[in-house]
Write a protein that holds these residues in place. Structure first.
Motif, short mmCIF file in Angstrom:
data_model
loop_
_atom_site.label_atom_id
_atom_site.label_comp_id
_atom_site.label_asym_id
_atom_site.label_seq_id
_atom_site.Cartn_x
_atom_site.Cartn_y
_atom_site.Cartn_z
N THR A 55 59.99 29.50 49.17
CA THR A 55 58.99 29.98 47.95
C THR A 55 57.98 29.29 47.33
O THR A 55 56.87 29.47 46.43
CB THR A 55 59.70 30.55 46.88
OG1 THR A 55 60.58 29.43 46.17
CG2 THR A 55 60.86 31.56 47.19
N GLY A 56 58.13 27.80 47.58
CA GLY A 56 57.09 26.84 46.88
C GLY A 56 57.44 26.74 45.34
O GLY A 56 56.40 25.97 44.65
N GLU A 57 58.61 26.89 45.00
CA GLU A 57 58.91 27.03 43.71
C GLU A 57 59.89 25.90 43.20
O GLU A 57 60.88 25.78 43.81
CB GLU A 57 59.34 28.45 43.10
CG GLU A 57 59.79 28.34 41.65
CD GLU A 57 60.11 29.73 41.23
OE1 GLU A 57 59.24 30.41 40.34
OE2 GLU A 57 61.22 30.05 41.28
N MET A 58 59.59 24.99 42.25
CA MET A 58 60.46 24.12 41.71
C MET A 58 61.08 24.57 40.48
O MET A 58 60.31 25.21 39.44
CB MET A 58 59.99 22.97 41.40
CG MET A 58 60.81 21.75 41.03
SD MET A 58 60.27 19.97 40.94
CE MET A 58 59.81 19.53 42.57
N ARG A 59 62.37 24.68 40.12
CA ARG A 59 63.12 25.19 39.09
C ARG A 59 63.77 23.67 38.37
O ARG A 59 64.17 22.84 38.97
CB ARG A 59 64.38 26.07 39.15
CG ARG A 59 63.52 27.47 40.06
CD ARG A 59 64.68 28.41 40.01
NE ARG A 59 64.12 29.65 40.70
CZ ARG A 59 64.64 30.69 40.73
NH1 ARG A 59 65.75 30.80 40.26
NH2 ARG A 59 64.21 31.87 41.30
#
Length: 224
Positions: A138-142
């Motif tokens: 997703t290319g997302e960092m949480r």
């Protein structure tokens, strides 16, 4: 009965992972018997993590590998038993980082979600902690921020350090709690084996995108 706090949920997860000190583990075991809500949370963590265990296949490292690691770390000869304790410390650190990151998800992290990278940054005095989880698909960092907040008029800022390149700002962190951070496409190929760092900067972030404040904590991103 009051709802469980984020700390309660984390405690249940650490109980299932087996990373609690003995006294805290015994207290948690007693709470499972006395607190139905906590008992259900422990059961939920077991349901989440059991499928992950099925994906793991133990591989024994060659004896010469441990000998080489210990020789570099301690010189020769290494203290008796040091290999076991160093391995346990590393495994515990990864488990804690993994736990802090997956608190974001209400379900197990499965391979179909894409490769994951985790980092758990803790300040030297233990007062500040940030868990980060990056999903390549997703290319997302949480991120999940805990502990002491920055000083008045200051913010914590997250930085990506890849190789010898200058640190790149990933954004200002929440003072507490969680945030989702989409990583620009141009930076995604730098995530693997990079380092994350937190600095304390003026409110709103470092001027000109160049870190000016003290280093609070840093840690490598590790694939899980």
């Amino acid at each position: 009965m009051p709802e469980l706090t984020a700390e309660d949920i984390a405690l249940a997860g650490e109980y299932v992972l087996g990373t609690l000190p003995l006294g805290e583990r015994q207290a948690a075991a007693r709470r499972i018997v006395a607190d139905p809500a906590f008992s259900r949370e422990v059961a939920r963590w077991e349901a989440r993590l059991d499928p992950l265990a099925e994906e793991v296949r133990p591989v024994a490292p060659p004896t010469r590998l441990w000998a080489g690691i210990e020789a570099r770390a301690y010189g020769s000869p290494a203290p008796a038993g040091s290999g076991l304790w160093r391995w346990l410390a590393g495994a515990s650190a990864l488990s804690a980082a993994f736990l802090g990151a997956i608190l974001w998800f209400g379900e197990p992290l499965m391979p179909t979600q894409g490769r994951m990278w985790v980092s758990d940054m803790i300040s030297v005095d233990g007062s500040v902690r940030l868990a980060a989880l990056y999903n390549e698909k997703t290319g997302e960092m949480r991120v999940s921020m805990g502990g002491s907040e920055p000083a008045s008029g200051r913010d914590f800022e997250l930085w990506l350090i890849a190789g010898e390149a200058a640190p790149i700002s990933l954004g200002v962190m929440p003072r507490r709690g969680q945030a989702a951070m989409p990583i620009p496409a141009a930076l995604r190929d730098r995530i693997a084996n990079a380092t994350l760092a937190i600095t304390e900067e003026p409110r709103g972030g470092a001027p000109g995108g160049v870190a000016t404040g003290r280093l609070v904590a840093k840690a490598d991103l590790r694939r899980i």
